[in-house]
Design a protein around this motif. Structure first.
Motif, PDB file in Angstrom:
ATOM      1  N   ILE A   1       0.640  -1.586   0.309  1.00 22.27           N
ATOM      2  CA  ILE A   1       0.055   0.022  -0.334  1.00 22.27           C
ATOM      3  C   ILE A   1       0.694   1.495  -0.157  1.00 22.27           C
ATOM      4  CG2 ILE A   1      -1.699   0.857   1.144  1.00 22.27           C
ATOM      5  CD1 ILE A   1      -2.717  -1.356   0.927  1.00 22.27           C
ATOM      6  N   TYR A   2       2.358   1.087   0.889  1.00 21.23           N
ATOM      7  CA  TYR A   2       2.958   2.017   0.526  1.00 21.23           C
ATOM      8  C   TYR A   2       3.666   2.088  -0.835  1.00 21.23           C
ATOM      9  CZ  TYR A   2       6.924   5.105   0.877  1.00 21.23           C
ATOM     10  OH  TYR A   2       8.745   5.792   0.597  1.00 21.23           O
ATOM     11  N   GLN A   3       3.954   1.568  -1.397  1.00 24.47           N
ATOM     12  CA  GLN A   3       4.136   1.809  -2.816  1.00 24.47           C
ATOM     13  C   GLN A   3       3.381   2.923  -3.553  1.00 24.47           C
ATOM     14  OE1 GLN A   3       6.045  -2.109  -3.898  1.00 24.47           O
ATOM     15  NE2 GLN A   3       7.820  -1.612  -2.111  1.00 24.47           N
ATOM     16  N   GLN A   4       2.040   1.189  -3.333  1.00 30.79           N
ATOM     17  CA  GLN A   4       0.825   2.515  -4.389  1.00 30.79           C
ATOM     18  C   GLN A   4       0.788   4.163  -3.460  1.00 30.79           C
ATOM     19  OE1 GLN A   4      -2.859  -0.035  -3.372  1.00 30.79           O
ATOM     20  NE2 GLN A   4      -3.399   0.164  -4.784  1.00 30.79           N
ATOM     21  N   MET A   5       0.695   4.405  -2.849  1.00 32.72           N
ATOM     22  CA  MET A   5       0.613   5.571  -2.303  1.00 32.72           C
ATOM     23  C   MET A   5       1.840   6.291  -2.894  1.00 32.72           C
ATOM     24  SD  MET A   5      -1.849   7.843  -1.034  1.00 32.72           S
ATOM     25  CE  MET A   5      -2.320   7.126   0.369  1.00 32.72           C
ATOM     26  N   LEU A   6       3.034   5.888  -2.331  1.00 36.06           N
ATOM     27  CA  LEU A   6       3.806   6.645  -3.452  1.00 36.06           C
ATOM     28  C   LEU A   6       4.068   7.086  -4.842  1.00 36.06           C
ATOM     29  CD1 LEU A   6       6.906   8.213  -2.447  1.00 36.06           C
ATOM     30  CD2 LEU A   6       8.162   6.053  -2.809  1.00 36.06           C
ATOM     31  N   SER A   7       3.916   6.402  -5.589  1.00 37.70           N
ATOM     32  CA  SER A   7       4.002   6.509  -6.178  1.00 37.70           C
ATOM     33  C   SER A   7       1.910   7.148  -7.050  1.00 37.70           C
ATOM     34  CB  SER A   7       2.855   5.508  -7.379  1.00 37.70           C
ATOM     35  OG  SER A   7       1.777   4.564  -8.097  1.00 37.70           O
ATOM     36  N   PHE A   8       1.109   7.282  -6.212  1.00 38.62           N
ATOM     37  CA  PHE A   8       0.297   8.083  -6.342  1.00 38.62           C
ATOM     38  C   PHE A   8       0.661   9.627  -6.107  1.00 38.62           C
ATOM     39  CE2 PHE A   8      -3.571   4.780  -5.619  1.00 38.62           C
ATOM     40  CZ  PHE A   8      -3.261   4.230  -6.067  1.00 38.62           C
ATOM     41  N   TYR A   9       1.513  10.053  -4.592  1.00 37.70           N
ATOM     42  CA  TYR A   9       2.417  11.244  -4.726  1.00 37.70           C
ATOM     43  C   TYR A   9       3.092  11.741  -5.619  1.00 37.70           C
ATOM     44  CZ  TYR A   9       4.507  14.424  -1.502  1.00 37.70           C
ATOM     45  OH  TYR A   9       4.723  15.711  -0.420  1.00 37.70           O
ATOM     46  N   GLN A  10       3.924  10.721  -6.090  1.00 38.41           N
ATOM     47  CA  GLN A  10       4.844  11.610  -7.169  1.00 38.41           C
ATOM     48  C   GLN A  10       4.088  11.476  -8.301  1.00 38.41           C
ATOM     49  OE1 GLN A  10       7.254   7.642  -6.664  1.00 38.41           O
ATOM     50  NE2 GLN A  10       9.033   8.913  -5.461  1.00 38.41           N
ATOM     51  N   THR A  11       3.338  11.092  -8.967  1.00 36.54           N
ATOM     52  CA  THR A  11       2.586  11.444  -9.602  1.00 36.54           C
ATOM     53  C   THR A  11       1.897  12.669 -10.207  1.00 36.54           C
ATOM     54  OG1 THR A  11       1.201   9.217 -10.886  1.00 36.54           O
ATOM     55  CG2 THR A  11       0.997  10.791 -11.585  1.00 36.54           C
ATOM     56  N   TYR A  12       1.250  12.763  -8.154  1.00 37.76           N
ATOM     57  CA  TYR A  12       0.629  14.643  -8.081  1.00 37.76           C
ATOM     58  C   TYR A  12       1.608  15.903  -8.104  1.00 37.76           C
ATOM     59  CZ  TYR A  12      -2.770  17.499  -5.594  1.00 37.76           C
ATOM     60  OH  TYR A  12      -2.882  18.304  -4.870  1.00 37.76           O
ATOM     61  N   LYS A  13       3.035  15.155  -7.642  1.00 38.96           N
ATOM     62  CA  LYS A  13       3.781  16.311  -7.129  1.00 38.96           C
ATOM     63  C   LYS A  13       4.538  16.796  -8.663  1.00 38.96           C
ATOM     64  CE  LYS A  13       8.255  17.205  -5.387  1.00 38.96           C
ATOM     65  NZ  LYS A  13       9.203  16.585  -4.734  1.00 38.96           N
ATOM     66  N   ALA A  14       4.649  15.644  -9.544  1.00 30.44           N
ATOM     67  CA  ALA A  14       5.565  16.148 -10.902  1.00 30.44           C
ATOM     68  C   ALA A  14       4.294  16.493 -11.636  1.00 30.44           C
ATOM     69  CB  ALA A  14       6.090  14.488 -11.868  1.00 30.44           C
ATOM     70  N   THR A  15       2.426  16.503 -11.508  1.00 31.49           N
ATOM     71  CA  THR A  15       1.731  16.623 -12.870  1.00 31.49           C
ATOM     72  C   THR A  15       1.116  18.159 -12.160  1.00 31.49           C
ATOM     73  OG1 THR A  15      -0.176  15.401 -11.785  1.00 31.49           O
ATOM     74  CG2 THR A  15       1.744  14.338 -13.483  1.00 31.49           C
ATOM     75  N   VAL A  16       0.572  18.068 -10.496  1.00 29.64           N
ATOM     76  CA  VAL A  16      -0.004  18.964  -9.979  1.00 29.64           C
ATOM     77  C   VAL A  16       0.636  19.959  -9.365  1.00 29.64           C
ATOM     78  CG1 VAL A  16      -1.825  19.522  -8.646  1.00 29.64           C
ATOM     79  CG2 VAL A  16      -2.129  17.794 -10.351  1.00 29.64           C
ATOM     80  N   MET A  17       2.011  19.419  -8.490  1.00 25.47           N
ATOM     81  CA  MET A  17       2.694  20.399  -7.493  1.00 25.47           C
ATOM     82  C   MET A  17       2.933  21.846  -8.635  1.00 25.47           C
ATOM     83  SD  MET A  17       2.868  17.704  -4.717  1.00 25.47           S
ATOM     84  CE  MET A  17       3.320  17.289  -3.281  1.00 25.47           C
ATOM     85  N   ARG A  18       4.388  20.970  -9.075  1.00 26.97           N
ATOM     86  CA  ARG A  18       5.031  21.815 -10.567  1.00 26.97           C
ATOM     87  C   ARG A  18       4.697  22.931 -11.440  1.00 26.97           C
ATOM     88  NH1 ARG A  18       9.672  20.425  -8.892  1.00 26.97           N
ATOM     89  NH2 ARG A  18      10.464  18.273  -8.088  1.00 26.97           N
ATOM     90  N   ARG A  19       2.756  21.861 -11.190  1.00 26.28           N
ATOM     91  CA  ARG A  19       2.925  23.500 -12.136  1.00 26.28           C
ATOM     92  C   ARG A  19       1.574  24.779 -10.854  1.00 26.28           C
ATOM     93  NH1 ARG A  19       0.163  18.964 -16.452  1.00 26.28           N
ATOM     94  NH2 ARG A  19       2.536  18.449 -16.550  1.00 26.28           N
ATOM     95  N   GLY A  20       1.202  24.186 -10.025  1.00 21.20           N
ATOM     96  CA  GLY A  20       1.288  25.542  -9.235  1.00 21.20           C
ATOM     97  C   GLY A  20      -0.240  25.587  -9.195  1.00 21.20           C
ATOM     98  N   GLU A  21      -1.041  24.802  -9.611  1.00 19.61           N
ATOM     99  CA  GLU A  21      -2.453  24.259  -9.440  1.00 19.61           C
ATOM    100  C   GLU A  21      -2.262  23.593  -8.297  1.00 19.61           C
ATOM    101  OE1 GLU A  21      -2.685  21.062 -12.976  1.00 19.61           O
ATOM    102  OE2 GLU A  21      -1.882  22.604 -14.427  1.00 19.61           O
ATOM    103  N   GLU A  22      -3.638  23.044  -7.667  1.00 21.99           N
ATOM    104  CA  GLU A  22      -3.985  22.808  -6.399  1.00 21.99           C
ATOM    105  C   GLU A  22      -4.688  21.077  -6.621  1.00 21.99           C
ATOM    106  OE1 GLU A  22      -3.613  25.488  -3.139  1.00 21.99           O
ATOM    107  OE2 GLU A  22      -2.000  26.374  -4.762  1.00 21.99           O
TER     108      GLU A  22
END
Ligand code: PMP
Length: 302
Positions: A281-302
């Motif tokens: 479950i950690y590995q799943q969550m880490l991958s959701f987090y990393q995708t979110y970071k690359a696609t949302v956090m770095r673009r300044g979206e909320e």
């Protein structure tokens, strides 16, 4: 000790960090009388800036201070500070630290100073140090200790002595974090609250558990994001009391914070957690987090 020559902010003025000074009578120095925020900035986009500034406003209100700035002014201070950093390329990540204290007052007196005392507003940025990649695959170790803090840990207060002492226990044990257990008292079970500088999640039989936000813990911005990601991806999640027994019996334990992101705790008090490896479950969550970071956090979206 070498203080880097970075631009910082103090009471309306931008100046190099190593040149800024405050009075020895500042109530932050004398009483730890103030609050703070730490905002991660990814590719020059301040992540959830308005949420952090709202949390700062809430902390100020809870300690009986007027907010020295409106939201637009706070935003401008943070964005100006980020824009003034030239030590990094535009893709580097930063953290912005903001601190507001009840200002400089004489004589030294616990009671609030006279109305009109000017609060001290300080902010600076630092490179955001994220864990080395290996830690995401190997996990980290942690120890537990008694939570010696007060009853209002939801206020992001600068008086962090109990957190400092707890963190030092981790350093001396050669591990990454100390998990705080609050004494249940009256024969009640001890409760798992959070880390010295992080929030803690556990997994048992495929269900993620975390303490529900309360006055006993700081509900981190990352904690909220992990909950959102679990809900968005239909992972079973229960928020409520997490006992020490549940922690010790967990299949997986994770820690989360803006700088540590999400790390699996694979050894707790020298005993393996689950099979001693980051769990599925950690590995799943880490991958959701990393995708979110690359696609949302770095673009300044909320
Ligand atoms: N709890 C405590 C006591 C903390 O100091 C921190 C980090 N500042 C957190 C939780 C995690 O908060 P965040 O996810 O906003 O970094």
């Amino acid at each position: 000790m070498q203080i880097p020559h970075l631009t910082a902010y103090l009471n309306g003025r931008f100046a190099p960090l190593d040149e800024l000074q405050i009075s020895v009578l500042d109530r932050g120095f004398l009483f730890g009388d103030g609050v703070y925020e730490m905002i991660p900035v990814y590719s020059r986009c301040a992540f959830r800036l308005d949420e952090h500034l709202a949390r700062l406003g809430r902390s100020l209100a809870e300690i009986g201070m007027d907010n020295p700035h409106d939201l637009a002014t706070w935003r401008q201070i943070v964005l100006d500070l980020v824009a003034r950093q030239d030590f990094c390329d535009p893709s580097s990540d930063l953290s912005v630290y903001i601190q507001v204290t009840r200002g400089v007052a004489y004589p030294r007196n616990h009671a609030f100073p006279a109305a009109g005392t000017i609060p001290t507003v300080f902010a600076f940025t630092d490179p955001l140090e994220v864990p080395p990649a290996g830690l995401f695959t190997q996990g980290v170790a942690a120890v537990t200790t008694r939570d010696l803090r007060w009853q209002r840990c939801d206020i992001k207060a600068i008086s962090l002595l109990a957190n400092v002492l707890a963190k030092q226990q981790a350093v001396e044990a050669g591990v990454a974090e100390t998990i705080l257990l609050r004494d249940g008292g009256h024969g009640e079970e001890n409760l798992m609250i959070e880390g010295a500088a992080s929030n803690i999640f556990i997994v048992k039989d495929g269900v993620i558990f975390a303490p529900a936000a309360s006055e006993l813990m700081l509900a981190g911005i990352t904690y909220e994001l992990i909950i959102e990601l679990a809900q968005a991806h239909d992972l079973p999640l229960k928020l409520g009391e997490v006992s020490e027994a549940m922690l010790r019996d967990a299949d997986e334990v994770w820690l989360t914070s803006s700088s540590k992101e999400i790390l699996a705790i694979v050894v707790l008090d020298e005993r393996p957690v689950g099979n001693g490896k980051p769990g599925p479950i950690y590995q799943q969550m880490l991958s959701f987090y990393q995708t979110y970071k690359a696609t949302v956090m770095r673009r300044g979206e909320e």
